[in-house]
Design a protein around this motif. Sequence first.
Motif, PDB file in Angstrom:
ATOM      1  N   LEU A   1       0.823  -1.219   0.000  1.00 18.67           N
ATOM      2  CA  LEU A   1       0.000   0.000   0.000  1.00 18.67           C
ATOM      3  C   LEU A   1       0.852   1.260   0.000  1.00 18.67           C
ATOM      4  CD1 LEU A   1      -2.865  -0.603   2.601  1.00 18.67           C
ATOM      5  CD2 LEU A   1      -3.048  -0.566   0.126  1.00 18.67           C
ATOM      6  N   ASP A   2       2.173   1.089   0.208  1.00 22.42           N
ATOM      7  CA  ASP A   2       3.101   2.219   0.353  1.00 22.42           C
ATOM      8  C   ASP A   2       2.658   3.121   1.504  1.00 22.42           C
ATOM      9  OD1 ASP A   2       5.451   3.399  -0.347  1.00 22.42           O
ATOM     10  OD2 ASP A   2       4.612   4.670  -1.903  1.00 22.42           O
ATOM     11  N   ASP A   3       2.226   2.474   2.602  1.00 20.76           N
ATOM     12  CA  ASP A   3       1.719   3.199   3.768  1.00 20.76           C
ATOM     13  C   ASP A   3       2.787   3.168   4.868  1.00 20.76           C
ATOM     14  OD1 ASP A   3      -1.467   3.366   5.425  1.00 20.76           O
ATOM     15  OD2 ASP A   3       0.499   3.738   6.292  1.00 20.76           O
ATOM     16  N   VAL A   4       3.441   4.316   5.071  1.00 24.32           N
ATOM     17  CA  VAL A   4       4.554   4.422   6.023  1.00 24.32           C
ATOM     18  C   VAL A   4       4.090   4.091   7.445  1.00 24.32           C
ATOM     19  CG1 VAL A   4       6.350   5.942   6.949  1.00 24.32           C
ATOM     20  CG2 VAL A   4       5.654   6.157   4.570  1.00 24.32           C
ATOM     21  N   TYR A   5       2.869   4.466   7.781  1.00 25.05           N
ATOM     22  CA  TYR A   5       2.338   4.248   9.122  1.00 25.05           C
ATOM     23  C   TYR A   5       2.217   2.743   9.431  1.00 25.05           C
ATOM     24  CZ  TYR A   5      -1.089   4.205  12.889  1.00 25.05           C
ATOM     25  OH  TYR A   5      -1.756   3.946  14.045  1.00 25.05           O
ATOM     26  N   ILE A   6       1.612   1.977   8.501  1.00 25.92           N
ATOM     27  CA  ILE A   6       1.479   0.524   8.692  1.00 25.92           C
ATOM     28  C   ILE A   6       2.864  -0.125   8.757  1.00 25.92           C
ATOM     29  CG2 ILE A   6       0.604  -1.648   7.693  1.00 25.92           C
ATOM     30  CD1 ILE A   6      -1.670  -0.090   6.442  1.00 25.92           C
ATOM     31  N   MET A   7       3.772   0.303   7.875  1.00 18.06           N
ATOM     32  CA  MET A   7       5.134  -0.248   7.891  1.00 18.06           C
ATOM     33  C   MET A   7       5.816   0.013   9.234  1.00 18.06           C
ATOM     34  SD  MET A   7       6.810   0.507   4.155  1.00 18.06           S
ATOM     35  CE  MET A   7       5.890   1.781   3.320  1.00 18.06           C
ATOM     36  N   GLY A   8       5.726   1.269   9.705  1.00 15.93           N
ATOM     37  CA  GLY A   8       6.410   1.662  10.947  1.00 15.93           C
ATOM     38  C   GLY A   8       5.927   0.869  12.150  1.00 15.93           C
ATOM     39  N   VAL A   9       4.598   0.791  12.306  1.00 20.49           N
ATOM     40  CA  VAL A   9       4.016   0.079  13.453  1.00 20.49           C
ATOM     41  C   VAL A   9       4.469  -1.377  13.451  1.00 20.49           C
ATOM     42  CG1 VAL A   9       1.848  -0.812  14.412  1.00 20.49           C
ATOM     43  CG2 VAL A   9       2.004   1.565  13.701  1.00 20.49           C
ATOM     44  N   ASN A  10       4.493  -1.997  12.262  1.00 23.54           N
ATOM     45  CA  ASN A  10       4.793  -3.420  12.217  1.00 23.54           C
ATOM     46  C   ASN A  10       6.277  -3.711  12.345  1.00 23.54           C
ATOM     47  OD1 ASN A  10       2.213  -4.938  12.031  1.00 23.54           O
ATOM     48  ND2 ASN A  10       1.881  -3.348  10.518  1.00 23.54           N
ATOM     49  N   ILE A  11       7.128  -2.822  11.840  1.00 18.90           N
ATOM     50  CA  ILE A  11       8.568  -2.981  12.080  1.00 18.90           C
ATOM     51  C   ILE A  11       8.837  -2.866  13.588  1.00 18.90           C
ATOM     52  CG2 ILE A  11      10.840  -1.906  11.743  1.00 18.90           C
ATOM     53  CD1 ILE A  11       9.896  -1.206   8.861  1.00 18.90           C
TER      54      ILE A  11
END
Lengths: 96, 96
Positions: free
Chosen positions: B61-71
């Motif tokens: 989705l190229d969604d930085v928020y979802i990436m950040g939370v999951n990392i």
Amino acid sequence: MELDETTMGIIGIVAGILILSGWVPQIARGYKTKRLNDVSSYLMILIFAGAALWLVYGIALDDVYIMGVNIAAMVLTMIVLSMKLKYEKVAQTTSE
Amino acid sequence: MELDETTMGIIGIVAGILILSGWVPQIARGYKTKRLNDVSSYLMILIFAGAALWLVYGIALDDVYIMGVNIAAMVLTMIVLSMKLKYEKVAQTTSE
């Protein structure tokens, strides 16, 4: 990276199932050992609080999937917390 | 229930912060007691696996928020798991 909608839906659902099913062995372990001393109460309380907010989010979006995952998370963390408090009370009573 | 976009964004972010910050007292507790026996390894492994899938979702989705939370979730659960395994190894060595 490009993924079609079906693949995305499956990834989201499988991810949710994996994370929620992680609580089952935690509950089973606590039930077997009657000990959850090493599990922080704050972990349960903060996950519960976050899930409660995401439930509001899910209700606002009218998204049954977000609502379901977060209700399940709230129930599972409260099971672990109540087991922990019960076992600690029992341990305290028997050690007096 | 109707909420405007700003309110929804704030609810989502605060929920993510609450859930992730729950792992801090868990890590602190383990660090203090040098014991994480009662925490199930499967809880960490399954949350890690679910977060890894959601990271793929976020990348798609190229969604930085979802990436950040999951990392962040992947890092935090691996810290707890590696602490648990280290303490159990130490406990085993000293009891031999």
